[in-house]
Design a protein around this motif. Sequence first.
Motif, short mmCIF file in Angstrom:
data_model
loop_
_atom_site.label_atom_id
_atom_site.label_comp_id
_atom_site.label_asym_id
_atom_site.label_seq_id
_atom_site.Cartn_x
_atom_site.Cartn_y
_atom_site.Cartn_z
N PHE A 183 3.48 12.28 3.41
CA PHE A 183 3.71 12.15 4.85
C PHE A 183 2.46 11.60 5.53
O PHE A 183 2.54 10.72 6.39
CB PHE A 183 4.06 13.51 5.46
CG PHE A 183 5.47 13.94 5.19
CD1 PHE A 183 6.21 13.34 4.20
CD2 PHE A 183 6.06 14.93 5.94
CE1 PHE A 183 7.50 13.72 3.94
CE2 PHE A 183 7.36 15.32 5.69
CZ PHE A 183 8.08 14.72 4.69
N ALA A 184 1.29 12.16 5.16
CA ALA A 184 0.04 11.72 5.79
C ALA A 184 -0.18 10.25 5.52
O ALA A 184 -0.67 9.52 6.37
CB ALA A 184 -1.13 12.55 5.27
N GLY A 185 0.19 9.80 4.31
CA GLY A 185 -0.01 8.40 3.98
C GLY A 185 0.99 7.48 4.63
O GLY A 185 0.65 6.38 5.04
N LEU A 186 2.24 7.92 4.73
CA LEU A 186 3.29 6.96 5.09
C LEU A 186 3.84 7.10 6.50
O LEU A 186 3.93 6.12 7.23
CB LEU A 186 4.46 7.09 4.10
CG LEU A 186 4.11 6.83 2.64
CD1 LEU A 186 5.34 6.98 1.78
CD2 LEU A 186 3.54 5.46 2.49
N LEU A 187 4.20 8.31 6.93
CA LEU A 187 5.10 8.40 8.09
C LEU A 187 4.45 7.98 9.40
O LEU A 187 5.01 7.19 10.14
CB LEU A 187 5.68 9.81 8.20
CG LEU A 187 6.54 10.20 6.99
CD1 LEU A 187 7.29 11.46 7.28
CD2 LEU A 187 7.49 9.11 6.61
N THR A 188 3.25 8.50 9.69
CA THR A 188 2.61 8.09 10.94
C THR A 188 2.30 6.60 10.91
O THR A 188 2.31 5.94 11.95
CB THR A 188 1.33 8.88 11.19
OG1 THR A 188 0.56 8.86 9.99
CG2 THR A 188 1.61 10.30 11.56
N LYS A 189 2.05 6.06 9.71
CA LYS A 189 1.70 4.65 9.61
C LYS A 189 2.91 3.77 9.86
O LYS A 189 2.76 2.62 10.31
CB LYS A 189 1.10 4.34 8.24
CG LYS A 189 -0.07 5.22 7.87
CD LYS A 189 -1.14 5.28 8.94
CE LYS A 189 -2.30 6.17 8.57
NZ LYS A 189 -1.94 7.59 8.43
N VAL A 190 4.12 4.25 9.57
CA VAL A 190 5.31 3.47 9.91
C VAL A 190 5.41 3.35 11.43
O VAL A 190 5.73 2.28 11.96
CB VAL A 190 6.59 4.11 9.33
CG1 VAL A 190 7.80 3.30 9.70
CG2 VAL A 190 6.50 4.22 7.83
N VAL A 207 0.84 -1.20 0.00
CA VAL A 207 0.00 0.00 0.00
C VAL A 207 0.88 1.25 0.00
O VAL A 207 0.57 2.24 -0.68
CB VAL A 207 -0.96 -0.03 1.21
CG1 VAL A 207 -1.79 1.23 1.25
CG2 VAL A 207 -1.86 -1.22 1.13
N ALA A 208 2.01 1.21 0.72
CA ALA A 208 2.93 2.36 0.72
C ALA A 208 3.44 2.63 -0.70
O ALA A 208 3.53 3.78 -1.13
CB ALA A 208 4.09 2.10 1.67
N ALA A 209 3.75 1.56 -1.43
CA ALA A 209 4.25 1.74 -2.79
C ALA A 209 3.17 2.34 -3.69
O ALA A 209 3.45 3.21 -4.52
CB ALA A 209 4.73 0.40 -3.36
N LEU A 210 1.91 1.90 -3.49
CA LEU A 210 0.81 2.45 -4.28
C LEU A 210 0.66 3.95 -4.02
O LEU A 210 0.51 4.76 -4.93
CB LEU A 210 -0.50 1.74 -3.93
CG LEU A 210 -0.70 0.36 -4.54
CD1 LEU A 210 -1.93 -0.30 -3.95
CD2 LEU A 210 -0.86 0.48 -6.05
N VAL A 211 0.72 4.31 -2.72
CA VAL A 211 0.60 5.72 -2.34
C VAL A 211 1.73 6.54 -2.96
O VAL A 211 1.52 7.63 -3.49
CB VAL A 211 0.60 5.84 -0.80
CG1 VAL A 211 0.87 7.25 -0.36
CG2 VAL A 211 -0.73 5.36 -0.23
N ALA A 212 2.95 5.97 -2.90
CA ALA A 212 4.09 6.70 -3.45
C ALA A 212 3.97 6.87 -4.95
O ALA A 212 4.33 7.92 -5.50
CB ALA A 212 5.38 5.97 -3.10
N LEU A 213 3.44 5.84 -5.63
CA LEU A 213 3.27 5.95 -7.08
C LEU A 213 2.28 7.06 -7.41
O LEU A 213 2.52 7.89 -8.29
CB LEU A 213 2.80 4.61 -7.65
CG LEU A 213 2.49 4.59 -9.14
CD1 LEU A 213 3.73 4.93 -9.94
CD2 LEU A 213 1.95 3.24 -9.58
#
Lengths: 519, 125
Positions: free
Chosen positions: A266-273, A106-112
């Motif tokens: 950031f909203a998609g990835l960082l807090t989720k890590v 999902v992180a890769a999808l968000v980054a794409l």
Amino acid sequence: MAASTAPSVDLSAALVLAPPTAAEWLVVLPVAWCLTLGALLVMMRRNIGLHPAITIVGLTGLVGIDALLLLEIMRNGPMTMVMGRWLPPFGIAFTADLTGALFALVAALVALAAGIFSIADINDSGRRYGFYPLLMVLMAGVSGAFLTGDIFNLYVWFEVLLISSFGLLVLGSEHEQIDGTVKYGFLNLVATTLFLVATGYLYAIFGTLNMADIARKAEGLRSSAPLMTLAGLYTLAFGMKAAAFPVNFWLPASYHTPRVVVSALFAGLLTKVGIYALIRVMVMLFPVEREEMSLLLAVAGSLTMIVGVLGALAQSDFRRLLGFLVIAGIGSILAGIAVGGPGGIGGAIFYALHSMLVMTALYFASGIAMRLGASASIVTLAGLYRRHVGFAALSLMLCFAVSGLPPFSGFWPKVMLVKAALDIGAWWLAAVLLLAGFLTTIATGRLFLLAYWRDGAAAVGETAPLPASTLGPLAALTLLTLVLGLYPEPLLATIQEAAAGLADPSAYGESVFPEGWPQ
Amino acid sequence: MEAWFALLVGVFFTVAVYLMLSKFIIRVLLGVAVLGNAVNLLIFTGGRLTREVPPVIAGDAEVLAGPAANALPQALILTAIVISFSFFAFLLVLSWRAYDDLETDNTDEMRVAEPMNEPAPPLGY
């Protein structure tokens, strides 16, 4: 070293002598791929015209790699690759299980999506300052954090993603951005330092840093070692990373300052890590301590939800409103971790994956709204519906999704969490979850009424055409939340299996130690 | 010797927390630097403290003869030092730039991103 001088040592006890299979390479490939492309982009810094194309191709490749990895794990169970052929617990192991692979995909999808959105959002100066290399290195850090099986290695990947996030955050060097970065930088550095403190104690107690090894040894040490202190330190460190109450105030101070695409990432990835690390440590390594801390986690989660939605209600800036909604989502996930069990943990994982997609899409929407209405404040934004009907429809769907209304992806994890809370008799937690959803509906409903529905000066203009590179990623992410809302069964089944794998990490351990646990 | 090291780590943490509670960025920055060293000492103590016994295996042996310094915490600290130093450098430049642009190093006055009297969202239209 000549092999003939040391014949008496049996290397097979410490080294993997068989060459890794092609499938095993998939575990490290996401990280290696991103770092290689990041380095390539740095080398091409004089040729910034090619950066977006290479990044988008690279991120498409990353999605493919992560999808293959997930398929392979669904078929054969968790996979491990050890670095430098040293067997764990001496060597650093990359271990991917269903949870890690799902998050990575999902992180890769968000980054794409962010990579495509950035074509219109990042100007030449942003490219010269290295937006694209930083994006690839950020993805290397994120993928590494999701796939590593070693807790010190997790710290290192946290630092990799942190330093690239600093770079992305100050991109543009406006006063607002510098102010936001100062707060973000210092507070996140304190959080990672706390993480390092906890890891130092962990090593002192266990004498190992491999997560599978720790999970096995924790049972024997429970009576003598201060594991509760360790679990508390980890909760504080990861809670700070994930912006849980009361250590959340760096997020609304900084997330609305950078470029829109950076906010979205950031909203998609960082807090989720941070949330992923919390799930990994609390559920897999310290399940008994999680049980004992569940009331604390539930209270922290409830307060995070309440602070998030009340903050969102009080904001007039589109992006700051979204920052508070990110916090409210983190509260729901914490509530799931507090409840535990397949329903709670499964609900937390599902909510995290849903939140990654929806929050990124909402930040995209805020960027498009700012482009259409030339303002970020809902006091002055008006008439967006008139200017672009399709965009307004997509935004309304996202408002429904983030509030947890059917038929979008936010509905199912909310149902799971409320049901899990009621099953253990925590009716108040279920009430807070429902109240937070209700207040989110009010906040997003008002946003839609004021910025989109209301007639105003901005509505007089003609229908503005939007570049496909901004509307495309928004539409794709919205479609994905709709599909996940209408047909959640495959994802639900996978998530239930992932939660079961976290609760009973024997398959995880067997993949790290195929010869059986070392004595 | 562990007890003395533990005490020293405690002193380092106290100093770091005291400095980081200041509202001036430059003091917070010094606090961050001290904090990094406190953690490094903590990991070092968490390993094993042994004086003057290098972990070298004799030519005809396969394992260490006696207790020796643990090499792994030192490898961890080395990583942590490199990382914390690079972060310190970044934050130092950032603080200088913030002082230059915002003309203050008092965090109470740094309210560009979060203005004090923002208008409340409209209640109707």
